[in-house]
Design a protein around this motif. Structure first.
Motif, mmCIF file in Angstrom:
data_model
loop_
_atom_site.group_PDB
_atom_site.id
_atom_site.type_symbol
_atom_site.label_atom_id
_atom_site.label_comp_id
_atom_site.label_asym_id
_atom_site.label_seq_id
_atom_site.Cartn_x
_atom_site.Cartn_y
_atom_site.Cartn_z
ATOM 1 N N GLU A 102 0.843 -1.178 0.000
ATOM 2 C CA GLU A 102 0.000 0.000 0.000
ATOM 3 C C GLU A 102 0.887 1.239 0.000
ATOM 4 O O GLU A 102 1.757 1.400 0.845
ATOM 5 N N GLU A 103 0.642 2.094 -0.976
ATOM 6 C CA GLU A 103 1.519 3.238 -1.187
ATOM 7 C C GLU A 103 1.553 4.202 0.010
ATOM 8 O O GLU A 103 2.611 4.667 0.413
ATOM 9 N N GLY A 104 0.394 4.441 0.576
ATOM 10 C CA GLY A 104 0.314 5.356 1.714
ATOM 11 C C GLY A 104 1.126 4.850 2.905
ATOM 12 O O GLY A 104 1.843 5.606 3.558
ATOM 13 N N ALA A 105 1.032 3.535 3.143
ATOM 14 C CA ALA A 105 1.757 2.931 4.256
ATOM 15 C C ALA A 105 3.260 2.981 3.998
ATOM 16 O O ALA A 105 4.063 3.170 4.921
ATOM 17 N N LEU A 106 3.634 2.828 2.734
ATOM 18 C CA LEU A 106 5.038 2.869 2.358
ATOM 19 C C LEU A 106 5.607 4.279 2.577
ATOM 20 O O LEU A 106 6.710 4.451 3.082
ATOM 21 N N ALA A 116 18.331 11.253 4.614
ATOM 22 C CA ALA A 116 17.224 11.136 3.655
ATOM 23 C C ALA A 116 15.981 11.890 4.112
ATOM 24 O O ALA A 116 14.953 11.881 3.437
ATOM 25 N N GLU A 117 16.080 12.556 5.256
ATOM 26 C CA GLU A 117 14.905 13.277 5.739
ATOM 27 C C GLU A 117 14.511 14.370 4.748
ATOM 28 O O GLU A 117 15.356 15.134 4.285
ATOM 29 N N GLY A 118 13.245 14.427 4.398
ATOM 30 C CA GLY A 118 12.746 15.428 3.469
ATOM 31 C C GLY A 118 12.935 15.074 2.006
ATOM 32 O O GLY A 118 12.534 15.825 1.122
ATOM 33 N N ALA A 119 13.519 13.917 1.743
ATOM 34 C CA ALA A 119 13.721 13.502 0.352
ATOM 35 C C ALA A 119 12.379 13.206 -0.308
ATOM 36 O O ALA A 119 11.418 12.806 0.347
ATOM 37 N N GLU A 120 12.358 13.426 -1.607
ATOM 38 C CA GLU A 120 11.155 13.139 -2.371
ATOM 39 C C GLU A 120 11.087 11.638 -2.630
ATOM 40 O O GLU A 120 12.057 11.037 -3.064
ATOM 41 N N LEU A 121 9.937 11.036 -2.360
ATOM 42 C CA LEU A 121 9.774 9.603 -2.605
ATOM 43 C C LEU A 121 8.856 9.404 -3.803
ATOM 44 O O LEU A 121 7.684 9.774 -3.768
ATOM 45 N N LEU A 122 9.418 8.864 -4.870
ATOM 46 C CA LEU A 122 8.611 8.588 -6.056
ATOM 47 C C LEU A 122 8.340 7.094 -6.136
ATOM 48 O O LEU A 122 9.257 6.284 -5.998
ATOM 49 N N ILE A 123 7.091 6.746 -6.327
ATOM 50 C CA ILE A 123 6.726 5.339 -6.438
ATOM 51 C C ILE A 123 6.209 5.079 -7.846
ATOM 52 O O ILE A 123 5.222 5.645 -8.280
ATOM 53 N N ASP A 124 6.944 4.229 -8.513
ATOM 54 C CA ASP A 124 6.672 3.902 -9.894
ATOM 55 C C ASP A 124 5.945 2.557 -9.917
ATOM 56 O O ASP A 124 6.534 1.536 -9.618
ATOM 57 N N ARG A 125 4.656 2.566 -10.235
ATOM 58 C CA ARG A 125 3.903 1.302 -10.267
ATOM 59 C C ARG A 125 4.151 0.613 -11.605
ATOM 60 O O ARG A 125 3.911 1.199 -12.654
ATOM 61 N N VAL A 126 4.605 -0.605 -11.542
ATOM 62 C CA VAL A 126 4.906 -1.353 -12.763
ATOM 63 C C VAL A 126 3.715 -2.238 -13.115
ATOM 64 O O VAL A 126 3.222 -2.994 -12.288
ATOM 65 N N LYS A 127 3.258 -2.103 -14.350
ATOM 66 C CA LYS A 127 2.130 -2.920 -14.829
ATOM 67 C C LYS A 127 2.542 -4.389 -14.903
ATOM 68 O O LYS A 127 3.671 -4.715 -15.249
ATOM 69 N N ALA A 128 1.602 -5.255 -14.586
ATOM 70 C CA ALA A 128 1.885 -6.688 -14.651
ATOM 71 C C ALA A 128 1.744 -7.171 -16.095
ATOM 72 O O ALA A 128 0.754 -6.878 -16.761
ATOM 73 N N THR A 129 2.750 -7.890 -16.557
ATOM 74 C CA THR A 129 2.708 -8.432 -17.908
ATOM 75 C C THR A 129 3.209 -9.878 -17.903
ATOM 76 O O THR A 129 3.925 -10.300 -16.989
ATOM 77 N N ALA A 130 2.835 -10.608 -18.927
ATOM 78 C CA ALA A 130 3.335 -11.970 -19.118
ATOM 79 C C ALA A 130 3.707 -12.144 -20.584
ATOM 80 O O ALA A 130 3.239 -11.400 -21.444
ATOM 81 N N LYS A 131 4.562 -13.130 -20.830
ATOM 82 C CA LYS A 131 4.973 -13.404 -22.198
ATOM 83 C C LYS A 131 4.313 -14.696 -22.671
ATOM 84 O O LYS A 131 4.359 -15.715 -21.977
ATOM 85 N N CYS A 132 3.721 -14.618 -23.838
ATOM 86 C CA CYS A 132 3.022 -15.773 -24.390
ATOM 87 C C CYS A 132 4.023 -16.825 -24.862
ATOM 88 O O CYS A 132 4.995 -16.510 -25.544
ATOM 89 N N GLY A 133 3.787 -18.070 -24.469
ATOM 90 C CA GLY A 133 4.679 -19.158 -24.847
ATOM 91 C C GLY A 133 4.551 -19.537 -26.309
ATOM 92 O O GLY A 133 5.419 -20.202 -26.873
ATOM 93 N N ARG A 134 3.472 -19.141 -26.954
ATOM 94 C CA ARG A 134 3.283 -19.517 -28.346
ATOM 95 C C ARG A 134 3.749 -18.417 -29.298
ATOM 96 O O ARG A 134 4.606 -18.647 -30.142
ATOM 97 N N CYS A 135 3.176 -17.192 -29.148
ATOM 98 C CA CYS A 135 3.516 -16.139 -30.116
ATOM 99 C C CYS A 135 4.615 -15.209 -29.599
ATOM 100 O O CYS A 135 5.169 -14.420 -30.355
ATOM 101 N N GLY A 136 4.932 -15.301 -28.309
ATOM 102 C CA GLY A 136 6.049 -14.525 -27.779
ATOM 103 C C GLY A 136 5.730 -13.094 -27.428
ATOM 104 O O GLY A 136 6.592 -12.355 -26.970
ATOM 105 N N GLN A 137 4.508 -12.670 -27.624
ATOM 106 C CA GLN A 137 4.202 -11.285 -27.278
ATOM 107 C C GLN A 137 4.037 -11.113 -25.769
ATOM 108 O O GLN A 137 3.647 -12.041 -25.056
ATOM 109 N N VAL A 138 4.379 -9.908 -25.315
ATOM 110 C CA VAL A 138 4.222 -9.564 -23.904
ATOM 111 C C VAL A 138 2.921 -8.787 -23.769
ATOM 112 O O VAL A 138 2.713 -7.795 -24.451
#
Ligand SMILES: [Zn+2]
Length: 113
Positions: free
Chosen positions: A40-44, A57-79
């Motif tokens: 949870e971002e707020g808790a973090l 690190a007091e007062g440092a800017e905290l940037l949270i980059d949410r990474v989208k979930a992806t998978a790679k297809c075993g047949r056609c290879g697309q992500v």
């Protein structure tokens, strides 16, 4: 709380970096968090403030980059984008177990002087 132990680990890395590069001050911290991690971002942010108090690190800017979930297809290879309950290739219609991203929990960048 889960986020506190995560931040504890992240802070160890920050402290190592501060020592290694002899930083006087940390200005910015960038985290990469996959959307499948139950963080949870707020808790973090709250944990970050608590840990950074009276450190370089007091007062440092905290940037949270949410990474989208992806998978790679075993047949056609697309992500492709996935959800917890849907890991089906949109083209082939087959299930992929090969998750490429979404479980990240990384300290991506530290900026300081
Ligand atoms: Zn496919």
């Amino acid at each position: 709380m889960h986020e506190v132990s995560i931040m504890e680990g992240i802070f160890e890395i920050i402290t190592d970096n501060v020592d290694e590069h002899k930083l006087k001050k940390v200005n910015k911290v960038v985290l990469q968090i996959g959307e499948f991690t139950c963080v949870e971002e707020g808790a973090l942010r709250f944990a970050f403030e608590a840990f950074s108090k009276n450190t370089k690190a007091e007062g440092a800017e905290l940037l949270i980059d949410r990474v989208k979930a992806t998978a790679k297809c075993g047949r056609c290879g697309q992500v492709f984008k996935i959800a917890f309950t849907n890991k089906i290739c949109p083209d082939c219609g087959i299930f992929s177990n090969n998750v490429v991203s979404g479980y990240e929990l990384l300290l991506n960048e530290i900026e300081g002087d």
